[in-house]
Design an enzyme around this catalytic site. Structure first.
Site, mmCIF file in Angstrom:
data_model
loop_
_atom_site.group_PDB
_atom_site.id
_atom_site.type_symbol
_atom_site.label_atom_id
_atom_site.label_comp_id
_atom_site.label_asym_id
_atom_site.label_seq_id
_atom_site.Cartn_x
_atom_site.Cartn_y
_atom_site.Cartn_z
ATOM 1 N N CYS A 130 0.825 -1.200 0.000
ATOM 2 C CA CYS A 130 0.000 0.000 0.000
ATOM 3 C C CYS A 130 0.861 1.254 0.000
ATOM 4 C CB CYS A 130 -0.902 -0.003 1.227
ATOM 5 S SG CYS A 130 -1.793 -1.560 1.470
ATOM 6 N N ARG A 172 0.901 1.374 -6.041
ATOM 7 C CA ARG A 172 1.197 0.508 -4.895
ATOM 8 C C ARG A 172 -0.059 -0.092 -4.283
ATOM 9 N NH1 ARG A 172 6.392 1.171 -2.494
ATOM 10 N NH2 ARG A 172 5.528 0.272 -0.605
ATOM 11 N N TRP A 228 -4.177 -1.924 -0.563
ATOM 12 C CA TRP A 228 -4.212 -3.197 -1.284
ATOM 13 C C TRP A 228 -4.638 -4.229 -0.258
ATOM 14 C CZ3 TRP A 228 -2.139 -8.113 -1.269
ATOM 15 C CH2 TRP A 228 -2.230 -8.827 -2.467
ATOM 16 N N ASN A 276 0.997 -0.137 6.388
ATOM 17 C CA ASN A 276 1.373 -1.127 5.374
ATOM 18 C C ASN A 276 1.949 -2.335 6.089
ATOM 19 O OD1 ASN A 276 0.738 0.770 3.469
ATOM 20 N ND2 ASN A 276 2.844 1.197 2.865
ATOM 21 N N GLY A 277 1.728 -3.510 5.541
ATOM 22 C CA GLY A 277 2.303 -4.715 6.130
ATOM 23 C C GLY A 277 1.240 -5.621 6.708
ATOM 24 N N GLU A 280 7.789 -15.912 -18.287
ATOM 25 C CA GLU A 280 7.561 -14.476 -18.167
ATOM 26 C C GLU A 280 6.445 -14.015 -19.095
ATOM 27 O OE1 GLU A 280 8.118 -10.463 -16.905
ATOM 28 O OE2 GLU A 280 8.408 -12.457 -16.030
ATOM 29 N N LYS A 339 3.064 -12.186 -17.797
ATOM 30 C CA LYS A 339 2.641 -10.863 -18.254
ATOM 31 C C LYS A 339 1.193 -10.909 -18.738
ATOM 32 C CE LYS A 339 5.019 -8.766 -16.746
ATOM 33 N NZ LYS A 339 5.948 -9.574 -16.048
ATOM 34 N N GLU A 352 -1.238 -11.397 -15.819
ATOM 35 C CA GLU A 352 -1.264 -10.233 -14.931
ATOM 36 C C GLU A 352 -2.167 -9.127 -15.453
ATOM 37 O OE1 GLU A 352 2.945 -9.737 -12.581
ATOM 38 O OE2 GLU A 352 2.953 -9.331 -14.718
ATOM 39 N N HIS A 379 4.413 -34.822 -21.899
ATOM 40 C CA HIS A 379 4.324 -35.354 -20.543
ATOM 41 C C HIS A 379 3.129 -34.759 -19.805
ATOM 42 C CE1 HIS A 379 8.215 -37.408 -20.849
ATOM 43 N NE2 HIS A 379 8.603 -36.344 -21.551
ATOM 44 N N LYS A 408 2.624 -3.011 -7.078
ATOM 45 C CA LYS A 408 3.978 -2.994 -7.628
ATOM 46 C C LYS A 408 4.995 -3.622 -6.686
ATOM 47 C CE LYS A 408 6.910 -1.831 -10.830
ATOM 48 N NZ LYS A 408 6.873 -2.554 -12.112
#
Length: 613
Positions: free
Chosen positions: A2, A27, A74, A100-101, A486, A490, A493, A509, A608
Site C-alpha cells: 500500500c 502501490r 491493497w 502497510n504490512g 515471463e 505478463k 497479470e 508429458h 507494484k
C-alpha cells in the site's frame, strides 16, 4: 504494497496528501482515505476505488488541516469496503493510523482488546494497531505519542510501516517501520513521510530512510528518531539522500506499461554504461565490497527472487553457467528460508528484487546472512532495504517503472546477469577474444531491442486475432523456457487470461492434453541448436489443430510454413536472445489487455511492491 503519505507543517495537508497518493497509486488502489487534525478535532474522508474517487469525495465534502496522513489500500485482511479502508481509528476517534504490512498476531491482540471492551469497526489487522496505540497514549505531546507507538508496536509480530496522528498531540506526526519501507522528507513547506520517495518529488530537499525498528517524530519543526523496542529517547543520526526524482509522464504513450516497454533500449544502455571494459574484454561491476580473489573463490551462485525477478534469475542460470562455467541454483525466495537447503561454503547469494522491498526476498537475504554466506543485491532502488541489508550489489539503473507489470526491469536484470557471467568467466577460464565477442554483442543489444520493438503493429494484429481466447499455452527451451514463463505471467497479470508455461520438451508429458482448437500455443523458437526440436513440438500441436504463435529469428522461413502466426526478432547469440524474444510477449500481453478494456497499469489484485509475505 500500500501507499502512505503524511504531512505536518503550516500549510494545509490535503493537497499534498491527494497529490502524493496519486503518485503512489500503483502501490495499492482498492480504496483510499485521508485524515487531518483541524482545531483540535480529527476529520477524515474515505472512498472505495482509486485516488480519483477519494478526490471526488473531498471535493464534495471539503476538509483541511494539518498534520494529516493518507493511504491507498491493497486488501490483505478484510474485503474492499469503506469500513476496511484506511485510516483506522482508536476507541476515542481522536487517533488515526495508516499501515502497510501484516500484523501476524492480530487475532490474539484483537481478542485481548475485545475482552477490554473494544468493539471493532473493520476486519483489518491495522485497526488492532490503532486501538493498541490509542490505549497506550495517555495525553501529552508528540513525544508521548511516539512512546505510545513504540510500546504498542513492540507487541506486534510481522512487518509494518505506520503513520499516526492524534488530535491531542498538536502538530505531531509519528512514523515507524519494521520490514516495510518508509521515508521522511524535509522541505520548505513542512515535513513529510511516504512509503516511496517518489511521492515527495518537488516538495523536499532531502529524504531520510528509516531503518528497521525505528520510530520517528515529526512536528514541523524537528525530526527525532528512536528505537521501537526497547523504548528509549536516544536520537540516532539519519543520513540524507538527494531530492527524490520526478515521476515521469506518459510522454505520448497511452499507458505506462507501453511507455516502459519502449524505454528498454535506453534502460539497457544505462545498465551497461561504464560497465563494459573493451580493453580487457570483461565487465566491471563495482559495489561487491570484496576483493577479486574472494569473488574468484565463489564455487556456486544462489539466485533468490520472486515473480518476474525469478524468471530473470532462471534465464541468468543458463547464461552464467554457459559463460562462466560456475554452478547456479535459483531459489524461490518465499520458500528459501523454510527449507533446509544444503549450501556449500563457497556459495554466494544474489537476491533479485526490482523494488528492493520484496518481503520474501528480504527474508531470504536475512536467512543467508544468518548462515554466514556473502549476500549481494540486484535492484532498481539503491536506497531500498535490499541495498542496505546486503554486503553490496548491482544497480539496474532502469529508471522509474510505474506500471505494475515488470517490463524494462526484467530485461535489465537479465542483462546484468549476462555481465555478471562475463565478469566471472573472464576471472576463470574465458579467453580474452571470447570476452570481446560477448562485449561486442552486449554493446549492440539496445539497437537489437529497438529493432524488435518494430514488430509492434504485427503483434497488435495477432492480439486482435486471439484476444478473446480463454487460455494460452507458452513453450520454450533452455533460456527461453524462463521467457515462456515471463510471457505467460505478463499475459495473466494484465489481461486476466489463464496461462501456463512449460519447457517444450514437457509437451508430451501431460501438457498436450490441454491442446485444442481454441487454445493458442506460443512457442519461443529462435534459430538455435534446439530449433529442430521446437519444430517437432509445434508439429505435434498442429496435428491436434491447436493454433500456434511462434517467436523466431529474422530470415527464418520454416516457422511460417507450419505456424498460424510468426513474429521474427533479430538474430543474437544464445546468451542475449532471451532479452529479444521476451519483447514481443510483453507487447502481446499489453495489446490483448487494452483490447479487453483492462486497466493495464493497475491490474486487479496486484501491486507494484510486494512488501508482505
Amino acid at each position: 504494497m500500500c501507499g502512505i503519505v503524511g504531512y505536518t507543517g503550516a500549510a494545509d495537508a490535503v493537497p499534498f496528501l491527494l497529490e502524493g497518493l496519486s503518485r503512489l497509486e500503483y502501490r495499492g488502489y482498492d480504496s483510499a482515505g485521508i485524515a487531518v487534525v483541524r482545531n483540535g478535532r480529527l476529520e477524515w474522508r474515505k472512498a472505495v476505488g482509486n485516488v480519483s474517487a477519494l478526490a471526488a469525495e473531498v471535493r464534495a465534502n471539503p476538509l483541511q488541516g494539518s498534520p494529516g496522513i493518507s493511504h491507498t489500500r491493497w486488501a490483505t485482511h478484510g474485503e474492499v469496503t469503506m469500513e476496511n479502508a484506511h485510516p483506522h481509528f482508536d476507541a476515542s476517534g481522536r487517533l488515526a493510523l495508516v499501515h502497510n504490512g501484516v500484523v501476524e498476531n492480530h487475532r490474539e491482540l484483537r481478542a485481548e482488546l475485545e475482552e477490554r471492551g473494544h468493539r471493532f469497526v473493520s476486519k483489518t489487522d491495522s485497526e488492532v494497531l490503532a486501538r493498541l496505540i490509542g490505549d497506550a497514549f495517555d495525553g501529552g505531546d508528540g513525544d508521548s505519542l511516539r512512546d505510545a507507538v513504540a510500546s504498542s508496536l513492540s507487541r506486534a509480530k510481522g512487518s509494518f510501516a505506520v503513520g499516526v496522528v492524534h488530535a491531542d498531540a498538536g502538530g505531531a506526526m509519528v512514523a515507524a517501520r519494521r520490514g516495510s519501507p518508509l521515508v521522511a522528507g524535509f522541505g520548505d513547506s513542512g515535513h513529510f513521510i511516504a512509503s516511496d520517495p517518489g511521492a515527495l518529488s518537488g516538495w523536499v530537499g532531502e529524504v531520510v530512510y528509516l531503518d528497521d525498528g525505528e520510530a520517528a517524530l515529526l512536528d514541523g519543526k524537528e525530526f527525532r528518531v528512536s528505537r521501537i523496542s526497547p523504548v528509549n529517547t536516544t536520537v540516532s543520526v539519519a543520513s540524507a539522500t538527494p531530492r527524490a526524482p520526478v515521476e515521469p509522464g506518459l510522454g505520448g504513450f497511452s499507458h505506462y506499461m507501453e511507455k516502459e516497454i519502449h524505454e528498454q533500449p535506453e534502460s539497457l544502455r544505462e545498465a551497461m554504461r561504464g560497465r563494459l571494459d573493451v580493453e580487457e574484454g570483461t565487465a566491471r561491476l563495482a559495489g561487491f565490497g570484496c576483493a577479486p580473489e574472494a569473488i574468484r573463490a565463489w564455487e556456486e551462485l544462489i539466485l533468490a527472487s520472486c515473480g518476474s525477478s525469478f524468471h530473470a534469475a532462471l534465464a541468468g542460470e543458463y547464461i552464467i553457467e554457459s559463460l562462466a562455467r560456475i554452478p547456479v541454483e535459483c531459489e524461490y525466495a518465499g520458500e528459501f528460508r523454510y527449507r533446509n537447503s544444503p549450501m556449500e561454503g563457497g556459495a554466494a547469494v544474489f537476491a533479485l528484487s526490482q523494488s528492493g522491498e520484496t518481503a520474501d526476498t528480504l527474508a531470504a537475504v536475512r536467512e543467508s546472512r544468518r548462515r554466514g554466506f556473502p549476500v549481494f543485491g540486484i535492484t532498481n532502488n539503491t536506497r531500498s532495504s535490499l541495498a542496505r541489508e546486503t554486503a553490496g550489489g548491482i544497480d539496474l539503473r532502469a529508471g522509474p517503472e510505474i506500471g505494475v507489470a515488470a517490463t524494462k526491469t526484467f530485461t535489465s536484470q537479465v542483462t546484468i546477469l549476462c555481465m555478471l557471467g562475463l565478469m566471472l568467466g573472464r576471472m576463470r577460464d574465458m579467453e580474452r577474444k571470447e570476452g570481446e565477442v560477448v562485449l561486442k554483442a552486449l554493446s549492440g543489444l539496445p539497437d537489437l531491442v529497438a529493432a524488435t520493438l518494430q514488430t509492434g503493429e504485427a503483434v497488435r494484429a495477432i492480439a486482435e486475432k486471439y484476444a478473446h481466447s480463454q487460455s494460452f499455452l507458452f513453450f520454450g527451451r533452455q533460456a527461453h523456457f524462463p521467457v515462456a514463463l515471463e510471457g505467460a505471467l505478463k499475459l495473466k497479470e494484465v489481461s486476466y487470461i489463464s496461462t501456463c508455461a512449460h519447457p517444450s520438451a514437457e509437451l508430451k508429458h501431460g501438457v498436450i492434453a490441454l491442446v485444442n482448437e481454441s487454445t493458442p500455443s506460443v512457442f519461443i523458437a529462435p534459430r538455435d541448436g534446439l530449433f529442430e526440436k521446437n519444430l517437432g513440438n509445434i508439429e505435434e500441436v498442429r496435428a491436434r489443430r491447436g493454433p500456434v504463435i511462434a517467436i523466431g529469428t529474422e530470415g527464418d522461413t520454416e516457422l511460417g510454413s507450419i505456424c498460424d502466426d510468426v513474429i521474427l526478432v533479430p538474430d543474437a547469440p544464445p546468451f542475449l536472445a532471451p532479452i529479444l524474444t521476451v519483447v514481443p510477449l510483453q507487447l502481446l500481453a499489453y495489446h490483448i489487455a487494452v483490447l479487453l478494456g483492462c486497466d493495464v497499469d493497475k491490474p486487479r489484485n496486484l501491486a507494484k511492491s510486494v512488501t508482505v509475505e
